[in-house]
Structures are given as structure tokens and as C-alpha cells.
Enzyme design. Structure first.
Site, short mmCIF file in Angstrom:
data_model
loop_
_atom_site.label_atom_id
_atom_site.label_comp_id
_atom_site.label_asym_id
_atom_site.label_seq_id
_atom_site.Cartn_x
_atom_site.Cartn_y
_atom_site.Cartn_z
N ASN A 41 -10.90 -2.42 -5.44
CA ASN A 41 -10.28 -1.35 -6.24
C ASN A 41 -11.06 -1.00 -7.51
O ASN A 41 -10.78 0.03 -8.15
CB ASN A 41 -8.83 -1.70 -6.62
CG ASN A 41 -7.87 -1.71 -5.45
OD1 ASN A 41 -6.93 -2.49 -5.42
ND2 ASN A 41 -8.11 -0.86 -4.45
N TRP A 42 -12.08 -1.82 -7.87
CA TRP A 42 -12.92 -1.45 -9.02
C TRP A 42 -13.67 -0.15 -8.75
O TRP A 42 -14.18 0.48 -9.67
CB TRP A 42 -13.93 -2.55 -9.35
CG TRP A 42 -13.32 -3.82 -9.89
CD1 TRP A 42 -13.27 -5.02 -9.26
CD2 TRP A 42 -12.68 -4.01 -11.18
NE1 TRP A 42 -12.64 -5.95 -10.06
CE2 TRP A 42 -12.27 -5.37 -11.24
CE3 TRP A 42 -12.41 -3.18 -12.27
CZ2 TRP A 42 -11.62 -5.90 -12.35
CZ3 TRP A 42 -11.76 -3.73 -13.38
CH2 TRP A 42 -11.37 -5.06 -13.41
N ASP A 53 0.83 -1.20 0.00
CA ASP A 53 0.00 0.00 0.00
C ASP A 53 0.87 1.26 0.00
O ASP A 53 2.01 1.24 0.48
CB ASP A 53 -0.89 -0.02 1.26
CG ASP A 53 -2.05 0.95 1.14
OD1 ASP A 53 -2.34 1.43 0.03
OD2 ASP A 53 -2.68 1.23 2.18
C1 IPE Z 1 -1.66 0.34 -3.31
O1 IPE Z 1 -1.44 1.69 -3.30
C2 IPE Z 1 -1.73 -0.22 -4.69
C3 IPE Z 1 -3.05 -0.74 -5.10
C4 IPE Z 1 -4.16 -0.64 -4.41
C5 IPE Z 1 -3.12 -1.38 -6.38
P1 IPE Z 1 -2.66 2.72 -3.26
O2 IPE Z 1 -3.03 3.05 -4.67
O3 IPE Z 1 -3.75 2.21 -2.40
O4 IPE Z 1 -1.93 3.96 -2.61
P2 IPE Z 1 -2.53 4.99 -1.54
O5 IPE Z 1 -3.06 4.18 -0.37
O6 IPE Z 1 -3.60 5.77 -2.22
O7 IPE Z 1 -1.34 5.81 -1.17
MG MG Z 2 -4.17 2.43 -0.38
#
Ligand code: IPE
Ligand code: MG
Length: 252
Positions: free
Chosen positions: A79-80, A31
Site C-alpha cells: 500500500n506504500w 478490502d
Molecule cells: C482496503 O480497502 C483497505 C486498505 C487497503 C487499507 P481498499 O482501500 O483497498 O479499497 P478498494 O479495494 O480500493 O475498494
Molecule cells: Mg483494495
């Protein structure tokens, strides 16, 4: 008197050492890509690209640290909810990774699997996944599992839906059904690392992490280096894992 002398004697601190012969399953919630990018005035996609580089470094370093299975959270089913452009950028990076690294994985004895749903991925990516998995299937040095469109809760739910067909009911047979659902196996996690400062599981490997040791670090994933992985494995080595039993010192 003797005891006093012994107590007074300076005992040098024992440097913890990594047991390179151990066979660890390390899982990482990688993350902090977005924050890494925005803090530099870059688009979030640049953070994901830097995150892919961090993944390369960690994958390279892992086998030497006694890691036999490494699971990285590349894309959560949650994440979608992000803008399509960001999700597509992550999926493109995955495709690039498979294209560039499959031969390297074969050379290094790394077996690659993707765990998670595949039906929502672009067909070309699905094909690339199948090709990479087939090409690396003989790798025995390390099993690299990338969790893509992955939700632990959903995987457990789907396994439960299939479980009624199983005649011999046991936690092991449930794990086997879960492994079928995930396609890339379902092995118990020894050490779970989360970068980026948050301290939660975010629907990652809920069944497999029942007795995992948790290590949280403030470092954002693109800044995570081989030395950080080594430090986490050292920290793991200092923990006493009782799984609910008594510690050795008390149990005698
Ligand atoms: C993690 O980093 C990567 C994925 C979820 C694919 P983030 O994109 O969640 O990064 P932050 O939490 O917004 O900094
Ligand atoms: Mg994140």
C-alpha cells in the site's frame, strides 16, 4: 420396507450452530473501503474511516463466536504505492484507534499486537503501538493482531535469513523465528475471510494460511457486520478439514 419408511420420513434440516467453546484464528483481508466511498461520492479516506468502524464491530463480536485470535489486514507493505495522503490517513486512523480503544481492550481482556514492519512508521505511532501492546499484554480473552506495513513474503524471507542461527531445524522452530520477526506471534489460521469481491491472498499470512478455509464475500468492508462474521464462522463449521487425510466418513 423399514428403509423406505425411514427415507420417506421428513428429516428436519439441522440448523448449524456455532461452537462457542472453539478456539479459532480468524484472519480478515478487509478490502473495499475505497469503492465503498467512491460509490457514495465520498473521498477514499471516508471509506477507511467507515472501515475502522467495521473493525470495531467485528472485534467486539469476535470473542462470542469462539474466536481466540483475530488478525486484520490494516495496511499492506504494497500500500506504500498509494498516494502518501491516503497512507497517512490510514496510519492516522490506526493511531486514533490505539488512543481510543486501548482502555476498552484492557477491560475486555483483549491483547493487542501489531504484526509487520515498524521502521517505516512515524515515531509517534511506533510509541503508541508499544504503549498499547504493553498495556494490553495480560489480555487472555482474545488476541487481536493488526497487520500494519505487513508483507507475508518479506516476513518469511527475513525469518529464513535468521534461521541459519537456529540449531534445531523444524517447521515449528521456523514458525518461532517467524513469530519473532512479526513480533505478534505466528499462529495457524483456521478461517480466512476476504471482503470486497476479490479472490486472492495479496501476500497475507502465506505461511499461516497453509490449511485455512477461505471465505470470500462481495460485501465491502465498511458494510461488513457482526452477522456477516457469524455467517462466515457458520460456513467454516460446515467444512470438513482433512489436511490431506481422508474424511472421517471414509477413514472409518
Ligand atoms: C482496503 O480497502 C483497505 C486498505 C487497503 C487499507 P481498499 O482501500 O483497498 O479499497 P478498494 O479495494 O480500493 O475498494
Ligand atoms: Mg483494495
Amino acid at each position: 420396507m423399514l428403509m423406505q419408511q425411514l427415507n420417506a420420513r421428513k428429516i428436519p434440516a439441522v440448523q448449524p450452530a456455532i461452537d462457542h467453546t472453539q478456539s479459532l484464528h480468524v484472519a480478515i483481508i478487509s478490502d473495499g473501503n475505497g469503492r465503498w466511498a467512491t460509490s457514495r461520492g465520498l473521498p477514499r479516506s471516508a471509506g477507511h474511516r467507515a472501515g475502522a468502524e467495521a473493525a470495531r464491530r467485528v472485534i467486539e463480536a469476535a470473542p462470542r463466536l469462539g474466536i481466540h485470535t483475530l488478525t486484520l489486514f490494516a495496511l499492506s507493505s504494497a500500500n506504500w504505492k498509494r498516494p502518501a495522503a491516503e497512507v497517512n490517513a490510514i496510519l492516522r486512523l490506526l493511531h486514533e484507534y490505539l488512543f481510543a480503544e486501548t482502555t476498552h481492550c484492557i477491560d475486555e481482556g483483549v491483547r493487542l499486537s501489531i504484526i509487520g514492519r515498524r521502521d517505516r512508521l512515524p515515531a509517534t505511532l511506533r510509541q503508541a503501538i508499544a504503549d498499547s501492546e504493553a498495556a494490553t499484554a495480560c489480555g487472555t480473552r482474545m488476541h487481536l493482531r493488526l497487520a500494519v506495513d505487513y508483507s507475508a513474503r518479506e516476513a518469511i524471507y527475513h525469518a529464513a535469513c535468521r534461521f541459519y542461527k537456529v540449531t534445531e531445524l523444524s517447521p515449528e522452530s521456523f514458525s518461532n523465528v517467524l513469530a519473532e520477526v512479526l513480533r505478534g506471534g505466528s499462529t495457524e489460521v483456521d478461517l480466512l475471510i476476504r471482503t470486497g469481491g476479490e479472490q486472492r491472498l495479496s501476500d497475507f499470512l502465506l505461511w499461516e494460511c497453509a490449511f485455512a478455509e477461505l471465505v470470500f464475500t462481495q460485501k465491502r468492508w465498511p458494510d461488513f457486520a457482526a452477522a456477516d462474521l457469524e455467517a462466515a464462522v457458520l460456513e467454516f463449521g460446515k467444512r470438513e478439514r482433512t489436511r490431506g487425510a481422508l474424511p472421517d466418513a471414509i477413514a472409518g
